[in-house]
Motif scaffolding. Structure first.
Motif, PDB file in Angstrom:
ATOM      1  N   MET B   1       0.917  -1.063   0.101  1.00  0.00           N
ATOM      2  CA  MET B   1       0.100  -0.075   0.106  1.00  0.00           C
ATOM      3  C   MET B   1       0.935   1.308  -0.087  1.00  0.00           C
ATOM      4  SD  MET B   1      -1.320  -0.002   3.846  1.00  0.00           S
ATOM      5  CE  MET B   1      -0.304  -0.472   5.420  1.00  0.00           C
ATOM      6  N   LYS B   2       0.302   2.382  -0.388  1.00  0.00           N
ATOM      7  CA  LYS B   2       0.782   3.703  -0.297  1.00  0.00           C
ATOM      8  C   LYS B   2       0.116   4.615   0.398  1.00  0.00           C
ATOM      9  CE  LYS B   2       2.957   3.095  -4.892  1.00  0.00           C
ATOM     10  NZ  LYS B   2       3.298   3.712  -6.170  1.00  0.00           N
ATOM     11  N   LEU B   3       0.756   5.219   1.515  1.00  0.00           N
ATOM     12  CA  LEU B   3       0.251   6.306   2.380  1.00  0.00           C
ATOM     13  C   LEU B   3       1.008   7.583   2.168  1.00  0.00           C
ATOM     14  CD1 LEU B   3       0.584   3.795   5.579  1.00  0.00           C
ATOM     15  CD2 LEU B   3      -1.274   4.148   3.955  1.00  0.00           C
ATOM     16  N   VAL B  15      -3.702   9.472   4.836  1.00  0.00           N
ATOM     17  CA  VAL B  15      -4.608   9.174   3.897  1.00  0.00           C
ATOM     18  C   VAL B  15      -3.909   7.736   3.076  1.00  0.00           C
ATOM     19  CG1 VAL B  15      -5.535  11.351   3.411  1.00  0.00           C
ATOM     20  CG2 VAL B  15      -3.358  10.551   1.993  1.00  0.00           C
ATOM     21  N   VAL B  16      -4.630   6.778   2.532  1.00  0.00           N
ATOM     22  CA  VAL B  16      -4.315   5.891   1.613  1.00  0.00           C
ATOM     23  C   VAL B  16      -4.122   6.423   0.268  1.00  0.00           C
ATOM     24  CG1 VAL B  16      -4.872   3.714   0.383  1.00  0.00           C
ATOM     25  CG2 VAL B  16      -4.964   4.170   3.069  1.00  0.00           C
ATOM     26  N   VAL B  17      -3.262   6.272  -0.407  1.00  0.00           N
ATOM     27  CA  VAL B  17      -3.010   6.875  -1.976  1.00  0.00           C
ATOM     28  C   VAL B  17      -3.073   5.617  -2.886  1.00  0.00           C
ATOM     29  CG1 VAL B  17      -1.534   8.143  -3.280  1.00  0.00           C
ATOM     30  CG2 VAL B  17      -1.673   8.561  -0.976  1.00  0.00           C
ATOM     31  N   SER B  18      -3.861   5.891  -4.199  1.00  0.00           N
ATOM     32  CA  SER B  18      -3.673   4.589  -4.891  1.00  0.00           C
ATOM     33  C   SER B  18      -2.317   4.395  -5.501  1.00  0.00           C
ATOM     34  CB  SER B  18      -4.788   5.299  -6.127  1.00  0.00           C
ATOM     35  OG  SER B  18      -4.043   6.528  -6.727  1.00  0.00           O
ATOM     36  N   ARG B  23      -4.929   9.294  -6.436  1.00  0.00           N
ATOM     37  CA  ARG B  23      -6.361   9.287  -5.683  1.00  0.00           C
ATOM     38  C   ARG B  23      -5.907   9.053  -4.340  1.00  0.00           C
ATOM     39  NH1 ARG B  23      -9.116   5.230  -6.793  1.00  0.00           N
ATOM     40  NH2 ARG B  23      -7.631   4.453  -8.121  1.00  0.00           N
ATOM     41  N   TYR B  24      -6.791   9.528  -3.363  1.00  0.00           N
ATOM     42  CA  TYR B  24      -6.521   9.245  -2.164  1.00  0.00           C
ATOM     43  C   TYR B  24      -7.849   8.895  -1.286  1.00  0.00           C
ATOM     44  CZ  TYR B  24      -8.042  13.698  -0.166  1.00  0.00           C
ATOM     45  OH  TYR B  24      -8.429  14.914   0.210  1.00  0.00           O
ATOM     46  N   CYS B  25      -7.885   8.348  -0.155  1.00  0.00           N
ATOM     47  CA  CYS B  25      -8.995   8.245   0.623  1.00  0.00           C
ATOM     48  C   CYS B  25      -8.454   8.522   2.014  1.00  0.00           C
ATOM     49  CB  CYS B  25      -9.628   6.794   0.562  1.00  0.00           C
ATOM     50  SG  CYS B  25     -11.010   6.610   1.775  1.00  0.00           S
ATOM     51  N   ALA B  26      -9.162   9.091   2.882  1.00  0.00           N
ATOM     52  CA  ALA B  26      -8.845   9.417   4.087  1.00  0.00           C
ATOM     53  C   ALA B  26      -8.915   8.186   4.898  1.00  0.00           C
ATOM     54  CB  ALA B  26      -9.822  10.562   4.777  1.00  0.00           C
ATOM     55  N   ALA B  27      -7.743   8.070   5.791  1.00  0.00           N
ATOM     56  CA  ALA B  27      -7.519   6.846   6.708  1.00  0.00           C
ATOM     57  C   ALA B  27      -7.763   7.367   8.282  1.00  0.00           C
ATOM     58  CB  ALA B  27      -6.233   6.121   6.254  1.00  0.00           C
ATOM     59  N   ASP B  28      -8.161   8.622   8.387  1.00  0.00           N
ATOM     60  CA  ASP B  28      -7.884   8.989   9.931  1.00  0.00           C
ATOM     61  C   ASP B  28      -9.076   8.262  10.691  1.00  0.00           C
ATOM     62  OD1 ASP B  28     -10.082  10.455   8.611  1.00  0.00           O
ATOM     63  OD2 ASP B  28      -9.196  12.335   9.280  1.00  0.00           O
ATOM     64  N   PHE B 195      11.058  14.391   2.520  1.00  0.00           N
ATOM     65  CA  PHE B 195      10.782  13.213   2.079  1.00  0.00           C
ATOM     66  C   PHE B 195       9.718  13.098   1.148  1.00  0.00           C
ATOM     67  CE2 PHE B 195      12.624  12.977   6.263  1.00  0.00           C
ATOM     68  CZ  PHE B 195      13.463  11.912   6.283  1.00  0.00           C
ATOM     69  N   SER B 196       9.711  12.050   0.281  1.00  0.00           N
ATOM     70  CA  SER B 196       8.674  11.808  -0.828  1.00  0.00           C
ATOM     71  C   SER B 196       7.325  11.965  -0.384  1.00  0.00           C
ATOM     72  CB  SER B 196       8.985  10.760  -1.433  1.00  0.00           C
ATOM     73  OG  SER B 196       8.955   9.678  -0.660  1.00  0.00           O
ATOM     74  N   PRO B 197       6.270  12.518  -1.197  1.00  0.00           N
ATOM     75  CA  PRO B 197       4.934  12.827  -0.893  1.00  0.00           C
ATOM     76  C   PRO B 197       4.348  11.409  -0.233  1.00  0.00           C
ATOM     77  CG  PRO B 197       5.425  13.719  -3.082  1.00  0.00           C
ATOM     78  CD  PRO B 197       6.652  13.199  -2.542  1.00  0.00           C
ATOM     79  N   VAL B 198       4.928  10.313  -0.966  1.00  0.00           N
ATOM     80  CA  VAL B 198       4.351   8.997  -0.521  1.00  0.00           C
ATOM     81  C   VAL B 198       5.322   7.919   0.029  1.00  0.00           C
ATOM     82  CG1 VAL B 198       3.233   6.893  -1.764  1.00  0.00           C
ATOM     83  CG2 VAL B 198       2.438   9.196  -2.321  1.00  0.00           C
ATOM     84  N   ALA B 199       4.734   7.151   1.300  1.00  0.00           N
ATOM     85  CA  ALA B 199       5.716   6.179   1.595  1.00  0.00           C
ATOM     86  C   ALA B 199       4.878   4.907   1.185  1.00  0.00           C
ATOM     87  CB  ALA B 199       5.733   6.331   3.208  1.00  0.00           C
TER      88      ALA B 199
END
Lengths: 335, 335
Positions: B1-3, B15-18, B23-28, B195-199
């Motif tokens: 997964m990408k966060l 957020v979780v990123v596609s 695209r993203y969906c909030a994971a809070d 750091f990069s936008p996505v981990a």
């Protein structure tokens, strides 16, 4: 006011402690953790101060404060940067190996970036895997700041010091020469430190907070005997605001950053190496220092570093003999 | 997964990123922040993975992911420790000043404790007060671990690597010699990194995650031109698990600790210094490296360090040319 973090989860539970360090009242309705309070200090501090007054006047229900139930005030922190403000310590290190102290050390502070992801609680054992690692204590004073802008002056830095604590900066002396030779600074040689059970606002020190240093002796007992009584206010080449300004030269500091003084170290009455407490001197805040003095005097160190079974106590009394921060009390154990 | 952590408060909003980073969906509802998820990874990770599957299948409402709205995945962290796994970089540093690389550097990793109290966002400007400080980029890979026990082996450390990111480890080269001479390591010379936008979890890399390193080139553009395309999987004297084990030798690591690879650096095809991208080489992940090569070849460095107005972009594409982590894109500005 005096604050503590009772052991709970990863970050502890914020409580306000009475001035005599015997009672506490939960403060988690103001902020769940000390870091949360520091994140929003301007709003939280007045509420915590009001609660502290109520605790003092017994206007709120309090519970017995047991120092052993306290974690370090910040059980983990976003930054721990430790200076070396007592150049006497550095002079002894250099003298023991026949080297000069560079002139720059008297106007440009030494500071290393320490690990802050998990501290020991003030009564936690110090786990040691290998006695050859040369486990040592370092008795120090540290402050916690709020958000500090990049390039802050030493004068302005003083106002950012919100809380003060004591520290045992555990050091593995046997690993230091190898790490310093690599040029990247301390890493494995600096395992987790422990902080005093209580953090206090500088005003709690009254006249003993002057010129950015505490004007009281730090007390260090080793295996139940007086080992060090150095005056924190003497022989400090840099004060805490100087160290905060040094840390912030090229970057801002985030609220909750901890800045340490380095090992407290006094010169002897004659300006030479300090004498042991038993001989009427101020003694030492770390074992390395007595070893350096032994090396300078006799060509070799006699006092060994800490081993499983050894214990260290670090605390500070006010002018009336009352403990200000509670005590760090740690035993070394085999890991 | 990408966060990712969208900018919000001090710690961002998880957020979780596609997989295609659009695209993203909030994971809070699972964890408010990435640190909170890491604090409780065993419970949170399966829920985040389930959400990531839903994002991929468009089974949940998603929003457009703009990289500029992302902070560093951990906007502040409890620990950032950076290795120097590509000894080619160290060999060039030493060769440029006529010094040997100690044999120990090939089996005992170099690592410094970095400041982690506040990182730059991946699109934040790099504030620079003084061009004499010698501002440089360092393109690197880093991992985030969960709780790691003291003394972990390199083999066991691999399982503690939960997320991977890219880093621009901003360095002030002009301040390094003075700090290294003091012996306490880097401090003022290492302002905040980005750091990069996505981990991402390592499985997102598929076969490109092998032997504890990424088997893909890191891409660095400088002022709009290709500056570096070094292969991360080549010339790595140590892999990320080795570096995690090194960090944990004398202390446990708390969840959320970030461990970096150091500047990626490839040897040239002939085993000598690498050539610029324009000459068919892999280029460089920092300016210091081309300056060292210039010094070795011509006796002096021609390429200057970064100044206000200069820009750097750091990213990584998969085998199909799709950006894996999003891009770090930063301009240097006068502070």
């Amino acid at each position: 006011m005096k604050l503590a973090s009772l052991k709970s989860g990863r970050d502890g539970k914020l409580v306000v402690v009475s001035k005599d360090v015997t009672r506490y009242c939960a403060a988690d309705n103001i902020a769940p953790t000390l870091q949360a309070a520091l994140d929003n200090w301007a709003e939280c501090a007045p509420k915590l101060e009001a609660l502290a007054r109520d605790v003092e006047h017994e206007a709120v229900p309090c519970q017995r404060f047991h120092e052993r139930e306290a974690h370090s005030p910040l059980p983990r922190a976003y930054q721990w940067a430790d200076g070396s403000a007592y150049i006497n310590h550095v002079e002894l290190v250099r003298k023991a190996r026949g080297a000069e102290v560079p002139d720059s050390f008297y106007h440009d502070p030494l500071m290393y970036q320490g690990g802050s992801d998990g501290f020991l609680a003030p009564r936690d054992d110090i786990p040691l895997k290998d006695t050859a690692w040369g486990c040592d204590m370092e008795g120090e004073v540290a402050c916690i700041v709020d958000d500090v802008p990049m390039g802050v002056s030493s004068e302005d830095a003083a106002g950012h010091i919100k809380l003060i604590m004591l520290v045992n900066d555990v050091s593995l002396r046997g690993l230091i020469p190898g790490e310093l030779a690599k040029g990247f600074g301390f890493f494995q040689s600096k395992p987790p430190s422990a902080f005093s059970p209580v953090a206090i606002t500088p005003d709690e020190l009254g006249d003993a907070w002057s010129k950015g240093v505490i004007q009281l002796p730090l007390k260090i007992d080793y295996n139940g005997e007086a080992f060090g009584r150095p005056e924190v206010g003497e022989d400090a080449t840099f004060n805490l605001p100087d160290l905060v300004a040094h840390a912030a030269k090229t970057r801002p500091l985030t609220a909750g950053t901890i800045i340490g003084s380095g090992t407290i170290s006094n010169k002897g009455a004659d300006g030479g190496p300090g004498k042991p407490v038993a001989e009427g001197g101020a003694g030492y805040a770390c074992i390395a220092e007595i070893r350096m003095i032994e090396t300078i005097a006799d060509g070799e160190a006699k006092t060994r570093f800490m081993q499983p079974g050894d214990s260290v106590k670090i605390w500070m009394d006010d002018a009336d003999g009352h403990s200000i921060f509670g005590a760090i009390e740690q035993d070394v154990v085999q890991a």
